[in-house]
Scaffold this active site. Structure first.
Site, PDB file in Angstrom:
ATOM      1  N   ARG A 169       0.750 -25.470   8.798  1.00 10.45           N
ATOM      2  CA  ARG A 169      -0.255 -24.381   8.717  1.00 10.45           C
ATOM      3  C   ARG A 169      -1.171 -24.420   9.932  1.00 10.45           C
ATOM      4  O   ARG A 169      -1.686 -23.390  10.375  1.00 10.45           O
ATOM      5  CB  ARG A 169      -1.046 -24.461   7.408  1.00 10.45           C
ATOM      6  CG  ARG A 169      -2.132 -23.404   7.275  1.00 10.45           C
ATOM      7  CD  ARG A 169      -2.505 -23.078   5.816  1.00 10.45           C
ATOM      8  NE  ARG A 169      -2.654 -24.261   5.001  1.00 10.45           N
ATOM      9  CZ  ARG A 169      -3.721 -25.091   5.030  1.00 10.45           C
ATOM     10  NH1 ARG A 169      -4.735 -24.840   5.826  1.00 10.45           N
ATOM     11  NH2 ARG A 169      -3.752 -26.152   4.250  1.00 10.45           N
ATOM     12  N   ASP A 181      -6.635  -2.931  20.150  1.00  2.27           N
ATOM     13  CA  ASP A 181      -5.361  -2.880  19.427  1.00  2.27           C
ATOM     14  C   ASP A 181      -4.381  -2.185  20.365  1.00  2.27           C
ATOM     15  O   ASP A 181      -4.421  -0.966  20.545  1.00  2.27           O
ATOM     16  CB  ASP A 181      -5.532  -2.117  18.114  1.00  2.27           C
ATOM     17  CG  ASP A 181      -4.245  -2.084  17.276  1.00  2.27           C
ATOM     18  OD1 ASP A 181      -3.157  -2.290  17.845  1.00  2.27           O
ATOM     19  OD2 ASP A 181      -4.336  -1.823  16.055  1.00  2.27           O
ATOM     20  N   LYS A 217       5.813  -4.176  15.249  1.00  2.00           N
ATOM     21  CA  LYS A 217       6.268  -2.934  15.867  1.00  2.00           C
ATOM     22  C   LYS A 217       7.119  -3.258  17.102  1.00  2.00           C
ATOM     23  O   LYS A 217       8.166  -3.847  16.980  1.00  2.00           O
ATOM     24  CB  LYS A 217       5.058  -2.039  16.173  1.00  2.00           C
ATOM     25  CG  LYS A 217       4.063  -1.931  14.994  1.00  2.00           C
ATOM     26  CD  LYS A 217       4.625  -1.178  13.800  1.00  2.00           C
ATOM     27  CE  LYS A 217       3.774  -1.287  12.535  1.00  2.00           C
ATOM     28  NZ  LYS A 217       2.363  -0.989  12.661  1.00  2.00           N
ATOM     29  N   TYR A 223      -5.457   2.849  13.349  1.00  5.86           N
ATOM     30  CA  TYR A 223      -4.535   2.455  12.291  1.00  5.86           C
ATOM     31  C   TYR A 223      -5.241   2.585  10.938  1.00  5.86           C
ATOM     32  O   TYR A 223      -6.254   1.936  10.688  1.00  5.86           O
ATOM     33  CB  TYR A 223      -4.050   1.029  12.521  1.00  5.86           C
ATOM     34  CG  TYR A 223      -3.074   0.581  11.467  1.00  5.86           C
ATOM     35  CD1 TYR A 223      -1.849   1.213  11.327  1.00  5.86           C
ATOM     36  CD2 TYR A 223      -3.391  -0.443  10.596  1.00  5.86           C
ATOM     37  CE1 TYR A 223      -0.960   0.823  10.346  1.00  5.86           C
ATOM     38  CE2 TYR A 223      -2.509  -0.847   9.614  1.00  5.86           C
ATOM     39  CZ  TYR A 223      -1.294  -0.204   9.493  1.00  5.86           C
ATOM     40  OH  TYR A 223      -0.420  -0.583   8.517  1.00  5.86           O
TER      41      TYR A 223
HETATM   42  C1  LIG Z   1       1.178  -1.550  11.968  1.00  5.50           C
HETATM   43  C2  LIG Z   1      -0.111  -1.599  12.675  1.00  5.50           C
HETATM   44  C3  LIG Z   1      -1.096  -2.525  12.331  1.00  5.50           C
HETATM   45  C4  LIG Z   1      -0.916  -3.490  11.191  1.00  5.50           C
HETATM   46  O1  LIG Z   1       0.158  -4.363  11.413  1.00  5.50           O
HETATM   47  P1  LIG Z   1       0.998  -5.020  10.193  1.00  5.50           P
HETATM   48  O2  LIG Z   1       1.941  -5.935  10.874  1.00  5.50           O
HETATM   49  O3  LIG Z   1       1.647  -3.896   9.461  1.00  5.50           O
HETATM   50  O4  LIG Z   1       0.020  -5.753   9.331  1.00  5.50           O
HETATM   51  C5  LIG Z   1      -2.275  -2.531  13.067  1.00  5.50           C
HETATM   52  N1  LIG Z   1      -2.478  -1.668  14.087  1.00  5.50           N
HETATM   53  C6  LIG Z   1      -1.547  -0.760  14.434  1.00  5.50           C
HETATM   54  C7  LIG Z   1      -1.823   0.181  15.561  1.00  5.50           C
HETATM   55  C8  LIG Z   1      -0.351  -0.686  13.742  1.00  5.50           C
HETATM   56  O5  LIG Z   1       0.554   0.226  14.076  1.00  5.50           O
END
Ligand SMILES: *Cc1c(COP(=O)(O)O)cnc(C)c1O
Length: 387
Positions: free
Chosen positions: A57, A185, A210, A109
């Protein structure tokens, strides 16, 4: 990586999965890394940990390979992997103090925005929203950043699902003068198309689910910090505390996926631009939202701060409102109706119906994740679905 070798480009580092011949623990000459499923590590008779490892962890050899690679290609000091993009983003917000204020974009998001509204109220983190879909998001941001009070300016660029672009260097200038950090982000851009730390950002976050992984088969998140500072130390302390760590197999898959990131991003970007240009001005549409289009209000900022393309995400606004948009999505045959993005397969989603009644997303908007299929097949599918 050979220690005294030449300084390699991100493409070379990624193609070689970070460059390790053999992972720590096995001198077998393996070209791809091992997976380390062990949760725990041996102690010596005197109680010490001869391999400097205690429990998975807190750290796993597999994390460290991905983290070293990501820190390198983002130009940061350190990186940390998490069990999801949400865990990575929330780690930043959880490192704030009660009473701090955060500037958040209007388009971002959705699950993070919605979650933060309730969470911020419970933990006394003030949220101030700026309109990043406005002609000049920096003017909007300047109106809500409070010197000495705003602790964090959060940017998503290009922002989901309008693909609005925020000038990161200008936001950093404004935020730093007010004593605030900047977190970006950068999920839609990826480190291939944009490096926020070079633009002055303090923290970069990715939903590695993604494009970084790129195959719709891993949920993962990443943070990269510009410096090894106190905030980084707080994040590092928090990860095993909150426990949202990545599994070793997921970590291995992520590193495998990242090897092809530059070629995938080039193809995603090229196809998305071709599709955007093809349907721009189509009488069946209200508009096409893609920062690579000259007509996009933030095109010049995007062209300045992104390199090598504008990404694989675009949105189509369909004439006739929500019903017409849903009918177009229903008629698609090749493009799959599903949430998420960044995989090799193209996906479409009617965002407003998943985001709920108080969404700022236009009801006629279909979000498209442009995959690696033949672009003529994709254009043909969208064309027949528009009717
Ligand atoms: C999908 C996404 C998230 C969250 O990610 P997860 O892996 O689904 O928790 C955050 N920001 C953006 C822009 C995203 O597309």
């Amino acid at each position: 990586m050979t220690d005294n070798g030449p300084k390699l480009s991100p493409e070379s580092l990624l193609a070689r999965g970070g460059g390790h011949l053999d992972s720590p623990g096995g001198p077998y000459g393996s070209v791809s890394p091992a997976i380390f499923p062990s949760t725990t590590y041996v102690r010596a008779g005197d109680g010490s940990f001869p391999f400097d490892r205690i429990y998975s962890r807190a750290g796993n050899p597999g994390y460290e390979e991905v983290e070293a690679l990501l820190a390198n290609i983002e130009g940061g000091a350190a990186a940390m992997v998490y069990g999801s993009g949400m865990a990575a983003a929330m780690a930043v917000f959880q490192a704030l103090k009660s009473g701090d204020r955060v500037a958040l974009p209007r388009s971002m998001y959705w699950a993070l925005r919605g979650g933060l509204i309730g969470w911020g109220a419970r933990f006394n983190i003030g949220l101030d929203f700026y309109d990043n879909d406005a002609a000049d998001p920096i003017t909007e941001l300047a109106q809500i950043v409070m010197a000495g009070k705003t602790r964090l300016v959060w940017i998503e660029s290009p922002a989901n699902p309008t693909w609005s672009v925020t000038d990161i260097a200008a936001a950093v200038d404004l935020a730093h003068k007010a004593g605030a950090m900047v977190g970006v982000d950068s999920t839609a851009a990826t480190p291939v198309l944009m490096q926020p730390i070079a633009l002055g950002a303090d923290i970069v976050m990715h939903a590695a689910t993604k494009y970084l992984n790129g195959h719709s088969d891993v949920i993962a998140g990443v943070l990269v910090t510009a410096k090894h500072d106190d905030f980084w130390a707080q994040l590092f302390h928090q990860r095993p505390l909150f426990g949202a760590v990545l599994g070793p197999f997921e970590c291995w898959l992520l590193l495998r996926g990242m090897r092809t990131l530059p070629v995938r991003m080039a193809r995603h970007s090229q196809s998305a631009l071709t599709i955007a240009q093809h349907f721009d001005g189509d009488p069946r549409l209200v508009g096409v939202l893609y920062p690579g289009l000259q007509s996009h209000p933030h095109h010049s900022v995007a062209a300045r701060q992104m390199n090598g393309g504008f990404g694989g995400m675009l949105s189509l606004r369909v004439k006739g409102g929500a019903e017409a948009a849903l009918a177009v999505a229903a008629r698609l045959r090749l493009i799959t109706r599903a949430t998420s993005f960044g995989g090799t397969e193209s996906l479409v989603e009617h965002r407003a119906s998943i985001e709920g009644a108080d969404t700022p997303t236009p009801v006629d908007l279909l979000r498209l994740s442009v995959g690696l299929e033949d672009v003529a097949d994709l254009i043909g599918d969208i064309d027949q679905a528009l009717g």
